[in-house]
Design an enzyme around this catalytic site. Structure first.
Site, PDB file in Angstrom:
ATOM      1  N   HIS A  33      41.750  41.903  38.147  1.00 54.93           N
ATOM      2  CA  HIS A  33      42.393  42.353  39.375  1.00 54.93           C
ATOM      3  C   HIS A  33      41.672  41.666  40.534  1.00 54.93           C
ATOM      4  CE1 HIS A  33      38.941  44.943  38.547  1.00 54.93           C
ATOM      5  NE2 HIS A  33      38.743  44.816  39.847  1.00 54.93           N
ATOM      6  N   HIS A  56      38.289  35.863  45.721  1.00 53.46           N
ATOM      7  CA  HIS A  56      38.001  35.283  44.408  1.00 53.46           C
ATOM      8  C   HIS A  56      38.411  36.277  43.329  1.00 53.46           C
ATOM      9  CE1 HIS A  56      34.531  37.870  45.073  1.00 53.46           C
ATOM     10  NE2 HIS A  56      34.362  37.887  43.763  1.00 53.46           N
TER      11      HIS A  56
END
Length: 191
Positions: free
Chosen positions: A43, A130
């Site tokens: 996620h 990221h």
């Protein structure tokens, strides 16, 4: 009161999770000492909250709704690979996130500010988009073989996601499982 380990994140598509899982499989052998994130658990974290009293969860969800109000859906591209602080000295291995609409960082900043008002620790550095793929185990270092393998993945595209909602997740550790399980406590749509 019960404490719930919680975080706020953007869910990923199955396509991106599967592509990231395949990339991790290609990197697994040359990267000893890395605890890889299971593809199903991938996620895009916007804010890690830590242990939250269960009675505080509604306030977290209300604050997140405030942050998402008037934020239009946006698209993100996930591609390439890197490390913090860099690949040679990485403590975290990640896939890159490109946000051409510039909607992600302001949303993350807004969430950080609103959660700070609820007493959660503010981030001392700017949000760096990221997708965490793995973390190095204590005392581990990545060698030249891994860096060479990672350089081959520099242009690997994992996919594009159209972000339409943000989730509040609960994280649970089970002694019988190899990693955490995540449950969605709330889904908040972007307007």
């Amino acid at each position: 009161m019960q404490k719930i380990r919680s975080f706020i994140a953007i869910p990923l598509t199955d396509e991106i999770q599967n592509a990231a899982g395949r990339m991790v499989d290609r990197l697994r052998e040359p990267a000893t000492g890395v605890k890889w994130v299971d593809a199903d658990n991938l996620h895009l974290t916007l804010k890690f909250l830590g242990d939250v009293d269960n009675i505080e969860v509604p306030d977290v969800c209300k604050a997140l709704r405030k942050c998402c109000a008037n934020v239009e859906p946006f698209s993100l591209s996930i591609q390439g690979i890197g490390g913090f602080p860099d690949l040679q000295r990485a403590r975290v291995v990640w896939a890159g996130v490109e946000d051409q609409s510039s909607g992600l960082c302001p949303l993350a900043e807004s969430i950080d500010i609103e959660m700070g008002k609820l007493g959660f620790k503010r981030e001392f550095r700017d949000y760096t988009p990221h997708l965490t793929l793995g973390r190095l185990k204590k005392g581990s270092r990545l060698g030249e073989d891994f860096v060479a393998a990672a350089e081959k993945e520099a242009d690997t595209e994992l996919g594009t996601i159209h972000v339409q909602e943000v989730h509040v997740f609960a994280s649970f550790m089970d002694k019988h499982q190899k990693g955490p399980t995540y449950n969605v406590m709330d889904r908040v749509a972007l307007d």
